[in-house]
Design a protein around this motif. Structure first.
Motif, PDB file in Angstrom:
ATOM      1  N   MET A 217       5.873 107.591-128.553  1.00 35.29           N
ATOM      2  CA  MET A 217       4.479 108.039-128.390  1.00 35.29           C
ATOM      3  C   MET A 217       3.807 107.214-127.287  1.00 35.29           C
ATOM      4  SD  MET A 217       2.009 110.089-129.320  1.00 35.29           S
ATOM      5  CE  MET A 217       2.712 110.998-130.693  1.00 35.29           C
ATOM      6  N   GLY A 218       4.509 107.095-126.164  1.00 38.15           N
ATOM      7  CA  GLY A 218       3.943 106.336-125.045  1.00 38.15           C
ATOM      8  C   GLY A 218       2.829 107.106-124.368  1.00 38.15           C
ATOM      9  N   HIS A 219       1.857 106.381-123.852  1.00 37.09           N
ATOM     10  CA  HIS A 219       0.769 107.012-123.104  1.00 37.09           C
ATOM     11  C   HIS A 219       0.545 106.271-121.791  1.00 37.09           C
ATOM     12  CE1 HIS A 219      -0.065 109.312-126.627  1.00 37.09           C
ATOM     13  NE2 HIS A 219      -0.593 108.313-127.318  1.00 37.09           N
ATOM     14  N   ASN A 220       0.130 107.040-120.796  1.00 36.06           N
ATOM     15  CA  ASN A 220      -0.375 106.444-119.564  1.00 36.06           C
ATOM     16  C   ASN A 220      -1.648 107.204-119.210  1.00 36.06           C
ATOM     17  OD1 ASN A 220       0.386 108.881-118.440  1.00 36.06           O
ATOM     18  ND2 ASN A 220       2.035 108.044-117.189  1.00 36.06           N
TER      19      ASN A 220
ATOM     20  N   TYR B 247      -5.093 112.393-117.107  1.00 36.57           N
ATOM     21  CA  TYR B 247      -4.165 112.917-118.102  1.00 36.57           C
ATOM     22  C   TYR B 247      -3.021 111.937-118.332  1.00 36.57           C
ATOM     23  CZ  TYR B 247      -2.401 114.427-113.541  1.00 36.57           C
ATOM     24  OH  TYR B 247      -2.029 114.448-112.220  1.00 36.57           O
ATOM     25  N   CYS B 248      -2.244 112.248-119.383  1.00 37.25           N
ATOM     26  CA  CYS B 248      -1.044 111.472-119.718  1.00 37.25           C
ATOM     27  C   CYS B 248       0.167 112.282-119.270  1.00 37.25           C
ATOM     28  CB  CYS B 248      -0.990 111.210-121.226  1.00 37.25           C
ATOM     29  SG  CYS B 248       0.547 110.402-121.772  1.00 37.25           S
ATOM     30  N   THR B 249       1.111 111.621-118.578  1.00 39.72           N
ATOM     31  CA  THR B 249       2.295 112.342-118.088  1.00 39.72           C
ATOM     32  C   THR B 249       3.536 112.127-118.955  1.00 39.72           C
ATOM     33  OG1 THR B 249       2.884 110.521-116.577  1.00 39.72           O
ATOM     34  CG2 THR B 249       1.495 112.299-115.693  1.00 39.72           C
ATOM     35  N   PHE B 250       3.368 111.489-120.115  1.00 39.38           N
ATOM     36  CA  PHE B 250       4.506 111.412-121.051  1.00 39.38           C
ATOM     37  C   PHE B 250       4.885 112.861-121.362  1.00 39.38           C
ATOM     38  CE2 PHE B 250       6.775 111.029-125.001  1.00 39.38           C
ATOM     39  CZ  PHE B 250       7.318 109.750-125.027  1.00 39.38           C
ATOM     40  N   PRO B 251       6.186 113.198-121.290  1.00 34.35           N
ATOM     41  CA  PRO B 251       6.577 114.609-121.460  1.00 34.35           C
ATOM     42  C   PRO B 251       5.979 115.252-122.715  1.00 34.35           C
ATOM     43  CG  PRO B 251       8.451 113.332-120.701  1.00 34.35           C
ATOM     44  CD  PRO B 251       7.338 112.342-120.988  1.00 34.35           C
ATOM     45  N   GLY B 252       5.303 116.380-122.514  1.00 31.47           N
ATOM     46  CA  GLY B 252       4.721 117.124-123.623  1.00 31.47           C
ATOM     47  C   GLY B 252       3.318 116.718-124.015  1.00 31.47           C
ATOM     48  N   HIS B 253       2.761 115.708-123.381  1.00 33.55           N
ATOM     49  CA  HIS B 253       1.445 115.201-123.795  1.00 33.55           C
ATOM     50  C   HIS B 253       0.266 115.820-123.053  1.00 33.55           C
ATOM     51  CE1 HIS B 253       2.793 111.228-125.947  1.00 33.55           C
ATOM     52  NE2 HIS B 253       3.558 112.255-126.257  1.00 33.55           N
ATOM     53  N   TYR B 254       0.521 116.385-121.888  1.00 24.64           N
ATOM     54  CA  TYR B 254      -0.605 116.867-121.073  1.00 24.64           C
ATOM     55  C   TYR B 254      -1.518 117.828-121.840  1.00 24.64           C
ATOM     56  CZ  TYR B 254      -3.314 119.253-117.519  1.00 24.64           C
ATOM     57  OH  TYR B 254      -4.366 119.787-116.808  1.00 24.64           O
TER      58      TYR B 254
ATOM     59  N   LEU C  15      -2.575 118.077-124.828  1.00 25.85           N
ATOM     60  CA  LEU C  15      -3.594 117.453-125.684  1.00 25.85           C
ATOM     61  C   LEU C  15      -4.278 116.276-125.005  1.00 25.85           C
ATOM     62  CD1 LEU C  15      -1.861 117.426-129.197  1.00 25.85           C
ATOM     63  CD2 LEU C  15      -3.822 118.796-128.504  1.00 25.85           C
ATOM     64  N   MET C  16      -3.675 115.786-123.959  1.00 22.46           N
ATOM     65  CA  MET C  16      -4.189 114.552-123.352  1.00 22.46           C
ATOM     66  C   MET C  16      -4.602 114.756-121.898  1.00 22.46           C
ATOM     67  SD  MET C  16      -1.690 111.601-124.963  1.00 22.46           S
ATOM     68  CE  MET C  16      -2.842 110.267-124.703  1.00 22.46           C
ATOM     69  N   HIS C  17      -5.693 115.462-121.700  1.00 18.49           N
ATOM     70  CA  HIS C  17      -6.251 115.558-120.358  1.00 18.49           C
ATOM     71  C   HIS C  17      -7.756 115.750-120.428  1.00 18.49           C
ATOM     72  CE1 HIS C  17      -5.868 119.908-121.195  1.00 18.49           C
ATOM     73  NE2 HIS C  17      -6.872 120.040-120.353  1.00 18.49           N
TER      74      HIS C  17
HETATM   75 CU   LIG Z   1       0.646 110.359-123.930  1.00 18.51          CU
END
Ligand SMILES: [Cu+2]
Length: 193
Positions: free
Chosen positions: A109-112, A176-183, A185-187
């Protein structure tokens, strides 16, 4: 012949005696060296240690204006706590602190936090997935990226800076977060104020 052997053995004795003396002398010399080095080292370090906090304090003072800094939280539910990120254009540099308040590791569950023009987001995310976690899921040297943080896991935080002069008038920007699959929900939107 007896004299000859006697000379040889005497020579051998004196050689070994000589070697023995050198061996005992050598450790004494070695043991003196570290003592001398250790006693010199602190006197050299002391002025440097005193100088460092003084210069750091001077540099930190002007950058500590709270308006040029914001905190974005992320969690194990794949969410940022902001839908809109306000960046003040008058700041020389704008500091963003990304926190991960969850417990899951970066591998799961990494985020950037990545900032680019909205039109570039899908390309940055696509190339980021191929860049792997070793590159924080950002393609190295990606010129579409205005700024980005490192990838972090639960309990961690990271700080990075944005140069507000890199935002062009009339363009739309996103974070946004570029961890695969996160965009999905995370933008959110970057708003220049
Ligand atoms: Cu993320």
């Amino acid at each position: 012949m007896k004299i000859y052997f006697a000379l040889i053995s005497a020579a051998a004795l004196s050689l070994s005696a000589c070697g023995g003396q050198q061996e005992t002398a050598a450790p004494a010399a070695v043991s003196e060296a570290p003592v001398a080095a250790a006693s010199e080292a602190p006197t050299e370090n002391t002025p440097a240690e005193q100088a460092a906090p003084a210069s750091a304090g001077n540099a930190a003072a002007p950058a500590e204006a709270g308006e040029c800094e914001t905190v974005v939280n992320s969690d194990d539910q794949m969410k940022f706590d902001k839908q809109e990120l306000e960046i003040k254009k008058s700041c020389k540099e704008f500091k963003i602190v990304l926190k991960h308040t969850g417990k899951m590791p970066a591998a799961a569950m990494g985020h950037n936090l990545v900032i680019s023009k909205s039109e570039d987001a899908s390309g940055v995310v696509g190339d980021g997935a191929g860049a792997t976690a070793a590159n924080d899921f950002v393609k190295p040297g990606d010129t579409r990226v205005i700024a980005h943080s490192k990838l972090i896991g639960g309990g961690e935080e990271t700080t990075f800076t944005v140069d507000p002069s890199k935002f062009a008038e009339g363009s739309q920007y996103e974070f946004y977060c570029t961890f695969p699959g996160h965009y999905g929900l995370m933008h959110g939107t970057v708003k220049l104020i």
